[in-house]
Structure formats: structure tokens, C-alpha cells
Design a protein around this motif. Sequence first.
Motif, PDB file in Angstrom:
ATOM      1  N   SER B  11       0.826  -1.300  -0.023  1.00  0.00           N
ATOM      2  CA  SER B  11      -0.080  -0.039   0.002  1.00  0.00           C
ATOM      3  C   SER B  11       1.092   1.391  -0.024  1.00  0.00           C
ATOM      4  O   SER B  11       0.702   2.172  -0.691  1.00  0.00           O
ATOM      5  CB  SER B  11      -0.912  -0.001   1.123  1.00  0.00           C
ATOM      6  N   LEU B  12       1.965   1.262   0.849  1.00  0.00           N
ATOM      7  CA  LEU B  12       2.651   2.391   0.836  1.00  0.00           C
ATOM      8  C   LEU B  12       3.217   2.746  -0.417  1.00  0.00           C
ATOM      9  O   LEU B  12       3.457   3.728  -0.854  1.00  0.00           O
ATOM     10  CB  LEU B  12       3.702   2.234   2.052  1.00  0.00           C
ATOM     11  N   THR B  18       1.087   6.564  -6.781  1.00  0.00           N
ATOM     12  CA  THR B  18      -0.151   7.246  -7.135  1.00  0.00           C
ATOM     13  C   THR B  18       0.122   8.806  -6.881  1.00  0.00           C
ATOM     14  O   THR B  18      -0.444   9.437  -8.003  1.00  0.00           O
ATOM     15  CB  THR B  18      -1.245   6.657  -6.488  1.00  0.00           C
ATOM     16  N   HIS B  19       0.511   9.045  -5.950  1.00  0.00           N
ATOM     17  CA  HIS B  19       0.686  10.572  -5.791  1.00  0.00           C
ATOM     18  C   HIS B  19       1.744  11.144  -6.462  1.00  0.00           C
ATOM     19  O   HIS B  19       1.861  12.371  -6.431  1.00  0.00           O
ATOM     20  CB  HIS B  19       0.821  10.828  -4.253  1.00  0.00           C
ATOM     21  N   ALA B  20       2.717  10.454  -7.084  1.00  0.00           N
ATOM     22  CA  ALA B  20       3.854  10.968  -7.683  1.00  0.00           C
ATOM     23  C   ALA B  20       3.351  11.585  -9.267  1.00  0.00           C
ATOM     24  O   ALA B  20       2.463  11.038  -9.730  1.00  0.00           O
ATOM     25  CB  ALA B  20       4.963   9.984  -7.954  1.00  0.00           C
ATOM     26  N   GLU B  21       4.055  12.535  -9.616  1.00  0.00           N
ATOM     27  CA  GLU B  21       3.814  13.206 -10.770  1.00  0.00           C
ATOM     28  C   GLU B  21       4.438  12.554 -12.010  1.00  0.00           C
ATOM     29  O   GLU B  21       4.141  12.793 -13.140  1.00  0.00           O
ATOM     30  CB  GLU B  21       4.081  14.648 -10.695  1.00  0.00           C
ATOM     31  N   ILE B  29      11.628   5.884  -4.474  1.00  0.00           N
ATOM     32  CA  ILE B  29      10.533   5.325  -3.512  1.00  0.00           C
ATOM     33  C   ILE B  29      11.037   4.872  -2.028  1.00  0.00           C
ATOM     34  O   ILE B  29      10.343   5.261  -0.984  1.00  0.00           O
ATOM     35  CB  ILE B  29       9.811   3.986  -3.883  1.00  0.00           C
ATOM     36  N   LEU B  30      12.240   4.228  -2.058  1.00  0.00           N
ATOM     37  CA  LEU B  30      12.555   3.759  -0.883  1.00  0.00           C
ATOM     38  C   LEU B  30      13.020   5.338   0.210  1.00  0.00           C
ATOM     39  O   LEU B  30      12.529   5.256   1.177  1.00  0.00           O
ATOM     40  CB  LEU B  30      14.018   3.020  -1.098  1.00  0.00           C
ATOM     41  N   ASP B  31      13.608   6.143  -0.582  1.00  0.00           N
ATOM     42  CA  ASP B  31      13.690   7.337   0.379  1.00  0.00           C
ATOM     43  C   ASP B  31      12.388   7.843   0.790  1.00  0.00           C
ATOM     44  O   ASP B  31      12.373   8.437   1.866  1.00  0.00           O
ATOM     45  CB  ASP B  31      14.500   8.529  -0.843  1.00  0.00           C
ATOM     46  N   HIS B  36       8.494   5.787   6.983  1.00  0.00           N
ATOM     47  CA  HIS B  36       7.432   5.112   6.985  1.00  0.00           C
ATOM     48  C   HIS B  36       8.140   3.655   7.424  1.00  0.00           C
ATOM     49  O   HIS B  36       7.251   2.875   7.548  1.00  0.00           O
ATOM     50  CB  HIS B  36       6.487   4.816   6.118  1.00  0.00           C
ATOM     51  N   GLY B  37       9.398   3.508   7.848  1.00  0.00           N
ATOM     52  CA  GLY B  37       9.824   2.347   8.356  1.00  0.00           C
ATOM     53  C   GLY B  37      10.763   1.507   7.305  1.00  0.00           C
ATOM     54  O   GLY B  37      11.194   0.671   7.582  1.00  0.00           O
ATOM     55  N   PHE B  38      10.603   2.243   5.987  1.00  0.00           N
ATOM     56  CA  PHE B  38      11.719   1.140   4.994  1.00  0.00           C
ATOM     57  C   PHE B  38      13.050   1.600   5.361  1.00  0.00           C
ATOM     58  O   PHE B  38      13.589   2.767   5.378  1.00  0.00           O
ATOM     59  CB  PHE B  38      11.254   2.097   3.683  1.00  0.00           C
ATOM     60  N   ARG B  39      13.670   0.304   5.044  1.00  0.00           N
ATOM     61  CA  ARG B  39      15.222   0.795   5.276  1.00  0.00           C
ATOM     62  C   ARG B  39      15.910  -0.117   4.308  1.00  0.00           C
ATOM     63  O   ARG B  39      17.193   0.535   4.228  1.00  0.00           O
ATOM     64  CB  ARG B  39      15.451  -0.219   6.563  1.00  0.00           C
ATOM     65  N   ALA B  40      15.710  -0.914   3.520  1.00  0.00           N
ATOM     66  CA  ALA B  40      16.300  -1.661   2.388  1.00  0.00           C
ATOM     67  C   ALA B  40      15.450  -1.639   1.167  1.00  0.00           C
ATOM     68  O   ALA B  40      14.284  -1.810   0.936  1.00  0.00           O
ATOM     69  CB  ALA B  40      16.650  -3.036   3.124  1.00  0.00           C
ATOM     70  N   PRO B  41      16.168  -1.772   0.152  1.00  0.00           N
ATOM     71  CA  PRO B  41      15.941  -1.582  -1.361  1.00  0.00           C
ATOM     72  C   PRO B  41      14.716  -2.772  -1.598  1.00  0.00           C
ATOM     73  O   PRO B  41      13.793  -2.825  -2.178  1.00  0.00           O
ATOM     74  CB  PRO B  41      16.933  -2.094  -2.355  1.00  0.00           C
ATOM     75  N   LEU B  42      15.043  -3.934  -0.970  1.00  0.00           N
ATOM     76  CA  LEU B  42      14.243  -5.149  -0.930  1.00  0.00           C
ATOM     77  C   LEU B  42      12.850  -4.923  -0.838  1.00  0.00           C
ATOM     78  O   LEU B  42      11.720  -5.606  -1.441  1.00  0.00           O
ATOM     79  CB  LEU B  42      14.936  -6.317  -0.457  1.00  0.00           C
ATOM     80  N   GLN B  43      12.685  -4.350   0.218  1.00  0.00           N
ATOM     81  CA  GLN B  43      11.246  -3.764   0.676  1.00  0.00           C
ATOM     82  C   GLN B  43      10.461  -3.237  -0.435  1.00  0.00           C
ATOM     83  O   GLN B  43       9.234  -3.701  -0.701  1.00  0.00           O
ATOM     84  CB  GLN B  43      11.192  -2.827   1.836  1.00  0.00           C
ATOM     85  N   VAL B  44      11.238  -2.429  -1.157  1.00  0.00           N
ATOM     86  CA  VAL B  44      10.386  -1.844  -2.283  1.00  0.00           C
ATOM     87  C   VAL B  44      10.485  -2.726  -3.469  1.00  0.00           C
ATOM     88  O   VAL B  44       9.293  -2.797  -4.165  1.00  0.00           O
ATOM     89  CB  VAL B  44      11.366  -0.665  -2.884  1.00  0.00           C
TER      90      VAL B  44
END
Lengths: 134, 134
Positions: B11-12, B18-21, B29-31, B36-44
Motif C-alpha cells: 500500500s505504501l 499514485t501521488h507522484a507526478e 520510493i525507498l527514500d 514509514h519504516g523502510f530501510r532496504a531496497p528489497l522492501q520496495v
Amino acid sequence: MSAHTLTKNQSLVLDALTHAEAPLSAYTILDKLRDHGFRAPLQVYRALEKLQEFGLVHRLESLNAFVACACREDHDHTHHHHGVTAFAICEDCGQVTEFHDAGMEERLAVLVKNQHFKTEKTTIEIRGHCQNCI
Amino acid sequence: MSAHTLTKNQSLVLDALTHAEAPLSAYTILDKLRDHGFRAPLQVYRALEKLQEFGLVHRLESLNAFVACACREDHDHTHHHHGVTAFAICEDCGQVTEFHDAGMEERLAVLVKNQHFKTEKTTIEIRGHCQNCI
DNA sequence: TAACTGAATGTAATGTTATTACATCAATTG
DNA sequence: CAATTGATGTAATAACATTACATTCAGTTA
């Protein structure tokens, strides 16, 4: 249609691609050419850039890899300005088939025109399975 | 058409897109999601993979970037199985227009059929300049 | 010929994109 | 409960590409 005199590095890179059975990544090309004095990625990328300008090499965006242009059995280094190029890429054997189609091209031209969009470069890549690998 | 329950990470990532232009790279995205708690590329990458499966996100091969699928104003998470998707990508403002065309699709289908090729995924990306940037 | 010029080259360092490997956690189910 | 499955977290590394800067080379011109 003007012929180009390729530099040594450009010739080496083009040869590597021409003799390859499948697309090659820049780093794969680099490894193949180490014996010919290549030491750094930039040597490959610079040659590839020129070869793409000349229309002798295509970049496959979905693979981050490169192929020699198919349509020059004559093997001179003629700059041929074709329209849209499409690729069928077999995910099993890696073989790439290049093809052109005026109808498709026309269709795309109309679509972007409707959006008042000015095309610079069109990428069409079809991933799947070739005749032999089905 | 089955609705999906997205995980928190999915969802994140979808929200970010969705909100990006314009298209976002995985690392962008990671940045955006570090708070929101993301720390590593793999999460993305893991979230993106699922979202692509669901048809909610597209990858733009020529940009190494991702966009939310345009055709879901309803904003449910419905899996819509559309055919070939094409993109017009403005090199000035970064805007991406997604479009579909049955005629083009048919044309491509015939072409690959002639080669006895079995299509898995088709990439069509048109780089150029949009109406506003010409 | 010497100096200039522009293109091509060499090399190192770094930036960007993507994956592998492994451990953990939570929900489901036999 | 044990076993399975899917999602997650983290670290490390692999793969792809560019920037910056110094040097060389070929052709031109003073």
C-alpha cells in the motif's frame, strides 16, 4: 546512407556483438575484449553509444543488453535510417528477432499524433518463447 | 477481476506512485518511505513485484522506473487484465501517458504469430516530447 | 615543421539499479 | 501443536552506468 569509418574500439565491440548468438551486456562485452586491451566499462559504453548513433547496434531496454542490427547482411558500415524497430526476445534461448512493420508504425504514429506528442525514439520489445523453444 | 488485499508495504509503495507526478525509481520510493519504516531496497522491490503482478503498477524499461497504472479511477485494488499497454514518456517534464489500442495490439499479434512466437509480455515505450513541452 | 584542435582513448572512482542469502514473524491448516 | 506458507527485516553483494580528469592521436593550419 553514409558509410562510417569505425574506430578500433568500435569495430571490436561491433564484432563481438555480430558474432554473438544472443544480446550481450556491456560488461560481458568488456570481458570478451579484455584480451584486446579493454580495461574499463567506459571503453565499451563509448563504442556502443557511437554504434547506436550509426544505427549499427540496438539497445534492448528490457534486458540491459545490446545486439548488432540485423538488417545489414552486406556488412558494410552503412548508416541506414529505418523507422521503428521491434524485437521478439526468447526468454529460453535468448535469441532475438528484429522486425519492422509499416502498419504498426503507422498505427503508432496516429496514436501519438492524437495526443500531440512528438516521438523521438520508440521501443518495442516482446518477451516470450520462440518457435524452437515452445 | 478479483480484488486484492494489499499488505502495508504494498500500500505504501502504491500510494507513493499514485501521488507522484512522474515515474519513480525504486530507490526514490525507498527514500520517500524511510519515514514509514523502510530501510532496504528489497522492501520496495518486493512490493513492486506484487503490484506488477496485480496489474496496479507498470515498470518503464527505458527509465528503470515505475508508475501506478492509470486505468483505475475507482481506486479499488482490482486486478484488471488489460492487453498491451503503451507509454508516451515526455523527456522534458517526465510525464507519462498510458494508452491502449486494439488495432496495434492486433497488428503485433499477427506479426509474432507469423514467427510462431508466443508472447508473454510486451513493452512499448515512446520517448519524446508531450504537448506542453513542445 | 610546430602549434592547435577536436575526437578518441585510458584510468579511477563513484553512482545507480537489482538480487542473493539468511533470519524472523504471523497466519493458516493438517 | 507441528508444519506450511507468505510477508518481512537486514546485510551484503552483484550488475549496470556515469562522472571526472588526464592523455594520446590524427588532421589542420599558422
